[in-house]
Design a protein around this motif. Structure first.
Motif, short mmCIF file in Angstrom:
data_model
loop_
_atom_site.label_atom_id
_atom_site.label_comp_id
_atom_site.label_asym_id
_atom_site.label_seq_id
_atom_site.Cartn_x
_atom_site.Cartn_y
_atom_site.Cartn_z
N SER A 4 0.83 -1.19 0.00
CA SER A 4 0.00 0.00 0.00
C SER A 4 0.87 1.25 0.00
CB SER A 4 -0.90 -0.01 1.24
OG SER A 4 -1.65 1.17 1.30
N LYS B 179 -7.26 0.56 -5.59
CA LYS B 179 -7.08 1.23 -4.30
C LYS B 179 -6.52 2.65 -4.50
CE LYS B 179 -4.97 0.58 0.26
NZ LYS B 179 -4.16 -0.34 1.10
N GLN C 239 -4.35 -3.08 -6.46
CA GLN C 239 -3.62 -1.90 -6.01
C GLN C 239 -3.99 -0.67 -6.83
OE1 GLN C 239 -1.55 -1.89 -3.26
NE2 GLN C 239 -1.66 0.33 -3.51
#
Length: 203
Positions: A11, A56, A53
């Motif tokens: 992240s 996100k 990802q």
């Protein structure tokens, strides 16, 4: 054929860095003895991690854009602005308008896949929140209490007030992405109540 199992990234890793580390297929690697299907599935697992990802990161950009627009709205409604001379106030308003127009050139959209039941659940949730907004125009205190009861349905622990069970039931039928968006929408409404200084609701 082999797969370079590069970690899809943790992240906060910039997308540009992630793209540079995308896995590659080497079909001529004699050291890889895995069956072809296993190699392909391993490769696809890694790509799926990159896709998640990307989603996100895009969702975070959506939130960042909304936060900027909210901040600009606070400038437009600030008492400090109305204490300025007319010319100075016009200068500030033009500056704000320029930033708003510039921010609107950024379009980020993350689509949420839903089945029929999730579509129906989201419709129910939005219908309840829309009803809350209507009440807010005539009875802000009651609307705030209802908003808190909806917010409690989004949380694992209730800070104060009650939990609206009908709202909770509908919310649980929504996808996880929609549940997060609903919570953000309710938080925005609660922030609005604080801004207009509604008397806090006590159960």
């Amino acid at each position: 054929m082999s797969v370079d199992s590069t970690n899809p990234g943790s992240s906060g890793v910039p997308t540009s860095v992630m793209l540079q580390t995308l896995p590659q297929i080497d079909e001529e690697d004699p050291k890889n003895t895995k069956p072809p299907k296993d190699r392909l599935l391993e490769f696809l697992d890694i790509l799926e991690g990159h896709v998640e990802q990307l989603r996100k990161n895009a969702s975070q950009l959506e939130e960042d854009k909304d936060a900027v627009l909210v901040a600009l709205d606070s400038v437009i409604n600030a008492d400090l602005l109305y204490n300025l001379e007319d010319n100075d106030r016009d200068d500030v308003n033009r500056y704000v308008e320029r930033i708003i127009n510039r921010s609107l050139t950024v379009e980020v959209k993350v689509l949420t896949q839903r089945d029929r039941m999730q579509e129906d659940a989201l419709y129910q949730v939005n219908h309840l929140i829309d009803g809350l907004v209507v009440v807010m125009k005539t009875d802000a205190e009651t609307a705030q209490a209802k908003c808190i009861s909806y917010m409690n349905a989004c949380s694992s622990s209730v800070v104060h007030g009650v939990t609206d069970k009908n709202f909770e039931s509908a919310l649980l039928g929504c996808s996880l992405d929609d549940q997060k968006k609903v919570k953000r929408r309710l938080q925005g409404l609660l922030n609005y109540f604080e801004k207009i200084k509604v008397v806090p609701y006590n159960n």
